[in-house]
Design an enzyme around this catalytic site. Structure first.
Site, PDB file in Angstrom:
ATOM      1  N   HIS A  77     -72.732  71.463  -2.138  1.00  0.00           N
ATOM      2  CA  HIS A  77     -71.409  71.167  -2.689  1.00  0.00           C
ATOM      3  C   HIS A  77     -71.229  71.866  -4.028  1.00  0.00           C
ATOM      4  CE1 HIS A  77     -71.373  67.961   0.340  1.00  0.00           C
ATOM      5  NE2 HIS A  77     -70.077  67.859   0.134  1.00  0.00           N
ATOM      6  N   HIS A 110     -77.425  63.681  -5.346  1.00  0.00           N
ATOM      7  CA  HIS A 110     -78.348  64.741  -5.737  1.00  0.00           C
ATOM      8  C   HIS A 110     -78.930  64.432  -7.104  1.00  0.00           C
ATOM      9  CE1 HIS A 110     -77.808  67.742  -2.563  1.00  0.00           C
ATOM     10  NE2 HIS A 110     -76.524  67.436  -2.566  1.00  0.00           N
TER      11      HIS A 110
END
Length: 423
Positions: free
Chosen positions: A15, A66
């Site tokens: 992303h 993350h």
């Protein structure tokens, strides 16, 4: 981040890579000599690009998807990809369009290999489907641009394979007709090819499987284990089928109508994450309770180690306030995990028996049984994923390859032939 989350959300953050690459490329275009904008408009667009990249990258950390280095390396990778595109993009296009058919074919083979070696996800998530759709688009764009640049319909400026279009020449009405017809052709391709491929590919896959050439993939059923693929299978989460367009339009008009709210874990990875968090909190609570009970035991002149009680000769020694707490021993760690059990030496008294009977004894297997119950209950509430068939991968790849080819070559040639082009 728990181990289960690291399996689903890996290194680096894609992303962040996508967001930074898009923002970087937008900033490059805004500052190029080919585009002249008003200073205020330019500043606004640059600020929008920065906000877009920051919102995605920081959001991955905030949502726990993350870690810090996942996002940093993903952002650097995105910036590097855009830098290569901005620096060598036109040279690559020139090399591709002036080459023979071998270069596009090699590019397609590389993309197919990347699809095959795509990592297996931790659970049945749409990440692989999205990658296949993206790979199909790349194949269609490479082949379509290479061939369209060789036709009489393409422009060579500013780059080869440019679709001929000037709004001042064609007008708004023609432009609207081009959009409507172009979208219709794409949906027609999808509605025709997808059912046909899902119907005729399984026998081909069974033959390939009988030859020992099949490459099974996790979460996908092989063709030898089913007879046919059900019709109206919802296999696409990128471009919806025509039958779902009315419901999508209704959701835009009434965003709160028939709106479902998802509460709790939505996938196996989410469930493992919740269980890991609960186990962590349980251990912290147990450690805190043990640390709180230890000073009281010292005040009573008793200390318990491995289920045995010994008199504390230092019970009446003044305690210095502010000294650091000593590191826990192996017995302390044992008690933190399995609980403490007090077995007193010497004669027992009624008060001692009452104290022991009122204290629940936690056996080593109690925690495991509770964890198993929570795991079973949580996974029973998850929505069962649908059956996925091996032919869906090739079907999606072909469908999206065709969609990309129609967009870069098929529709532009069609517009010229039916009188909606530049003439």
């Amino acid at each position: 981040m728990s181990g289960s989350a690291s399996l689903e959300y890996g290194f680096p953050s894609t992303h962040s890579t996508n967001a930074v690459s898009v923002a970087f490329y937008a900033l490059f275009l805004l500052n190029s000599s080919d585009i002249a904008l008003q200073p205020k408009l330019k500043f606004s667009l640059e600020s929008l690009a920065f906000c877009y990249a920051l919102s995605i990258t920081l959001g991955r950390i905030y949502c726990g998807m993350h870690g810090f280095f996942d996002v940093v390396i993903g952002s650097l990778l995105g910036a590097l990809i855009s830098l290569i595109q901005c620096t060598y993009g036109r040279d690559y296009d020139t090399f591709l369009f002036e080459s023979s058919y071998k270069i596009p074919v090699v590019s397609v083979l590389i993309i197919l290999v990347l699809v095959r070696i795509h990592p297996e996800p931790a659970d049945d998530c749409p990440c692989f489907d999205d990658s296949v759709a993206f790979a199909g688009v790349m194949i269609g764009v490479e082949l379509g641009n290479w061939h369209f640049a060789r036709t009489r319909f393409a422009w060579n400026y500013p780059v080869p394979a440019t679709v001929p279009f000037l709004l001042s020449d064609v007008g708004w009405l023609t432009a609207i007709f081009r959009i409507v017809i172009g979208v219709f052709v794409i949906f027609a391709w999808r509605e025709v090819m997808k059912p046909a491929l899902l119907k005729y590919l399984p026998p081909v896959f069974r033959v390939i499987e009988s030859l020992g050439l099949s490459l099974p993939r996790k979460f996908f059923v092989q063709a030898s284990n089913y007879t046919k693929v059900p019709i109206n299978l919802k296999t696409d989460n990128v471009i919806p089928p025509v039958s779902e367009i009315p419901s999508i339009w209704t959701s835009f008009r009434h965003p709160r109508k028939n709106r479902s709210v998802s509460v709790g874990p939505q996938s196996a990875a989410d469930a493992y994450e919740v269980l890991a968090y609960r186990e962590k909190r349980r251990r912290e609570s147990s450690s805190l309770a043990t640390a709180t009970a230890r000073p009281k035991e010292q005040e009573n002149g008793q200390s318990y180690h491995f289920g045995r009680s010994t008199s504390n000769s230092f019970a009446h020694k003044p305690v210095s306030i502010g000294l650091p707490t000593p590191a826990p021993s192996g017995a302390d760690l044992y008690n933190d995990v399995f609980g403490s059990q007090a077995v007193l030496d010497g004669p027992t008294t009624p008060s001692t028996l009452q104290s022991l009977s009122s204290t629940p004894i936690r056996r080593p297997s109690d925690d495991q049984r509770q964890f198993d119950r929570e795991e079973k209950e949580m996974f029973s509430k998850l929505e069962k994923p649908r059956v996925r068939y091996d032919v869906e991968v090739v079907t999606k790849l072909i469908v999206y390859t065709g969609i990309a080819w129609i967009a870069v070559e098929g529709n532009p040639i069609l517009f010229e032939l039916i009188g909606l082009g530049m003439g």
